[in-house]
Design a protein around this motif. Structure first.
Motif, PDB file in Angstrom:
ATOM      1  N   PHE A   1       0.832  -1.210   0.000  1.00 11.12           N
ATOM      2  CA  PHE A   1       0.000   0.000   0.000  1.00 11.12           C
ATOM      3  C   PHE A   1       0.866   1.260   0.000  1.00 11.12           C
ATOM      4  O   PHE A   1       1.918   1.308   0.646  1.00 11.12           O
ATOM      5  N   GLU A   2       0.386   2.284  -0.716  1.00 11.85           N
ATOM      6  CA  GLU A   2       1.101   3.552  -0.871  1.00 11.85           C
ATOM      7  C   GLU A   2       0.580   4.571   0.137  1.00 11.85           C
ATOM      8  O   GLU A   2      -0.540   4.456   0.627  1.00 11.85           O
ATOM      9  N   HIS A   3       1.392   5.591   0.392  1.00 15.74           N
ATOM     10  CA  HIS A   3       1.016   6.549   1.447  1.00 15.74           C
ATOM     11  C   HIS A   3       0.035   7.615   0.974  1.00 15.74           C
ATOM     12  O   HIS A   3      -0.622   8.262   1.791  1.00 15.74           O
TER      13      HIS A   3
ATOM     14  N   HIS B   1      -4.489   3.231  -1.986  1.00 19.58           N
ATOM     15  CA  HIS B   1      -4.301   2.263  -3.065  1.00 19.58           C
ATOM     16  C   HIS B   1      -2.972   1.542  -2.909  1.00 19.58           C
ATOM     17  O   HIS B   1      -2.043   2.038  -2.252  1.00 19.58           O
ATOM     18  N   GLY B   2      -2.873   0.413  -3.526  1.00 22.02           N
ATOM     19  CA  GLY B   2      -1.627  -0.343  -3.575  1.00 22.02           C
ATOM     20  C   GLY B   2      -1.663  -1.306  -4.735  1.00 22.02           C
ATOM     21  O   GLY B   2      -2.700  -1.468  -5.395  1.00 22.02           O
TER      22      GLY B   2
ATOM     23  N   LEU C   1      -5.321  -2.247  -6.088  1.00 20.85           N
ATOM     24  CA  LEU C   1      -6.302  -2.528  -5.041  1.00 20.85           C
ATOM     25  C   LEU C   1      -6.581  -1.265  -4.226  1.00 20.85           C
ATOM     26  O   LEU C   1      -5.774  -0.341  -4.188  1.00 20.85           O
ATOM     27  N   TYR C   2      -7.723  -1.244  -3.569  1.00 22.37           N
ATOM     28  CA  TYR C   2      -8.064  -0.121  -2.690  1.00 22.37           C
ATOM     29  C   TYR C   2      -8.606  -0.647  -1.369  1.00 22.37           C
ATOM     30  O   TYR C   2      -9.125  -1.768  -1.279  1.00 22.37           O
TER      31      TYR C   2
ATOM     32  N   ALA D   1     -10.197   0.238  -9.328  1.00 22.06           N
ATOM     33  CA  ALA D   1      -9.354  -0.717  -8.653  1.00 22.06           C
ATOM     34  C   ALA D   1     -10.225  -1.832  -8.055  1.00 22.06           C
ATOM     35  O   ALA D   1     -11.444  -1.672  -7.911  1.00 22.06           O
ATOM     36  N   MET D   2      -9.588  -2.939  -7.703  1.00 26.16           N
ATOM     37  CA  MET D   2     -10.268  -4.039  -7.042  1.00 26.16           C
ATOM     38  C   MET D   2     -10.202  -3.839  -5.530  1.00 26.16           C
ATOM     39  O   MET D   2      -9.249  -3.244  -5.011  1.00 26.16           O
TER      40      MET D   2
END
Length: 439
Positions: free
Chosen positions: A387-389, A397-398, A406-407, A432-433
């Motif tokens: 996951f991103e910041h 999201h990542g 993904l979310y 996103a999934m």
């Protein structure tokens, strides 16, 4: 001898256009200035130095470069303005003529910017310092972190291919690279900084080894042993350099992600010849089938260009049908842009702008269907996501190892952490999934 006291208590603002390699190089420029005492300007702060790192892959890229330069000058009216990058190398006079530009640095000079700053004295007209293409020989390492938790490691620069539509060899010089030992050290430094994922970047990374007598395969084998990095991704690699040996290694590796990005550019052998590419559609199909045979879940991104001179209607139809038949995940569609000095200008048939637009739309529609189909094929599978910041409203999201976006609801404790999840339903708003937490 440079009097570095002139840089004390100075600030710099940076703007980068184009590829991830440019972002890595801007990061290296920033580190050089920081070492000399120049801090990065805070948001809204007037900077003493502005560095704009440009792209020139299309005419639109040149236009965006000019706009970015003028905007930086407007926002930082008293700053010493440095412009570098591919646009600066290819059209230095054009860049230097922009009112407010002080220094134009070519590709050989860009990563040694300190020595050219001349006491930060504003100039009446932009000074140009560039080298001829055949003299662009230096490889300067660079590694940057973007705002999405990934690091971008420059492993190679330049290109010897001279495709008929492309100016990159003229802008960046011949193929050259760092050593495997030095690149492994840079990856180990990313571990110290807390990085979990590294993307290998360059102009033609599969051509790695010209400078050192090593190979790209040798590089990825060495990087796979770097403890502490969870994932490596290979950025765009030419299909003729994506060997079966590399594909098999990625399939069995500890750290290399099942994610490939490779340029097709055209699905017509006639157009590939006009482009002076080094493969045909049969080889490209083999590479796609080879990847899917050993990694059915792999994400495959494909570059394609529409509207090249000489792309007759029948050639485009052939290209569209070939692309439709491939098992890939996403297209990156580029519209051909005429570049001075390229061999493509000698091709007779010119594709009109409307036809280019229509062809681009056709391929974008194919890409949308392919991406959605790939995402749906991954539903209910269990994957590892980083996951991103960056916060998107109340969401974050990542990406999974095979690049499914993904979310989930924002949770700071998940940032920069590899987390095992199950892939849920697709959300149109998030594009996103859903990440469904397991265990």
């Amino acid at each position: 001898m440079i009097d570095q006291t002139v840089f004390e208590n100075k600030t710099a603002a940076y703007y980068t256009l184009g590829c991830k390699l440019n972002f890595a190089e801007t990061s290296a420029i920033g580190k050089q200035l920081l070492h000399a005492g120049v801090l990065r300007a805070r948001k809204g702060q007037k900077a003493d130095i502005c560095v704009i790192n440009t792209c020139s892959v299309t005419e639109l890229a040149d236009k965006k470069g000019r706009q970015a330069i003028r905007r930086m000058i407007q926002n930082h009216p008293d700053a010493f303005v440095v412009v570098t990058g591919c646009y600066a190398q290819l059209k230095p006079d054009e860049v230097a003529s922009i009112d407010g530009v002080d220094l134009v640095l070519g590709s050989e000079q860009k990563l040694d910017v300190i020595r050219y700053l001349d006491g930060l004295k504003k100039k009446d007209k932009g000074e140009i310092i560039t080298s001829k293409t055949h003299r662009i020989r230096t490889f300067v390492p660079s590694c940057s972190a973007d705002d999405r938790t990934r690091y971008f490691l420059k492993v190679q620069d330049g290109c010897d291919y001279f495709c008929s539509f492309c100016t990159i060899p003229y802008a960046r010089g011949r193929s050259r690279n760092g050593s495997i030992a030095d690149l492994v050290k840079q990856a180990e430094d990313v571990v110290v900084r807390g990085g979990k994922e590294i993307v290998l970047t360059g102009v033609n990374i599969g051509d790695f080894g010209h400078t050192t007598g090593e190979t790209f395969f040798g590089l990825i084998k060495a990087l796979d042993e770097v403890e502490g990095i969870e994932r490596f991704r290979i950025s765009s690699i030419e299909p003729n350099l994506l060997s079966d040996e590399i594909i098999d290694f990625v399939a069995a590796s500890k750290r290399f992600a099942p994610h490939f990005h490779t340029p097709l550019q055209a699905g017509s052998d006639a157009v590939l010849k006009l482009m002076k590419r080094k493969y045909d559609t049969a080889l490209f199909r083999h590479k796609m089938e080879k990847i899917k045979s050993v990694m059915p879940h792999a994400f495959i991104g494909v570059d394609v260009i529409v509207g090249l001179r000489g792309e007759l209607d029948d050639y485009f139809d052939e290209s569209r049908d070939f692309i439709e038949s491939l098992d890939f995940s996403q297209l990156h569609v580029f519209t051909y842009s005429e570049r001075s000095g390229t061999q493509a200008l000698e091709i007779d048939h010119v594709v009109d702008p409307r036809t280019k637009h229509d062809r681009s739309k056709v391929l974008h529609d194919i890409s949308d269907r392919k991406l959605r189909s790939f995402y749906e094929s991954q539903k209910n599978s269990v994957r590892k996501v980083l996951f991103e910041h960056t916060r998107h409203g109340n969401m974050m999201h990542g990406f999974t190892e095979n690049y499914v976006k993904l979310y989930t609801t924002y949770n700071p404790s998940l940032v920069n952490k590899i987390t095992t999840v199950k892939i849920g339903e697709y959300n149109e708003d998030e594009m996103a999934m859903e990440a469904v937490f397991v265990g």
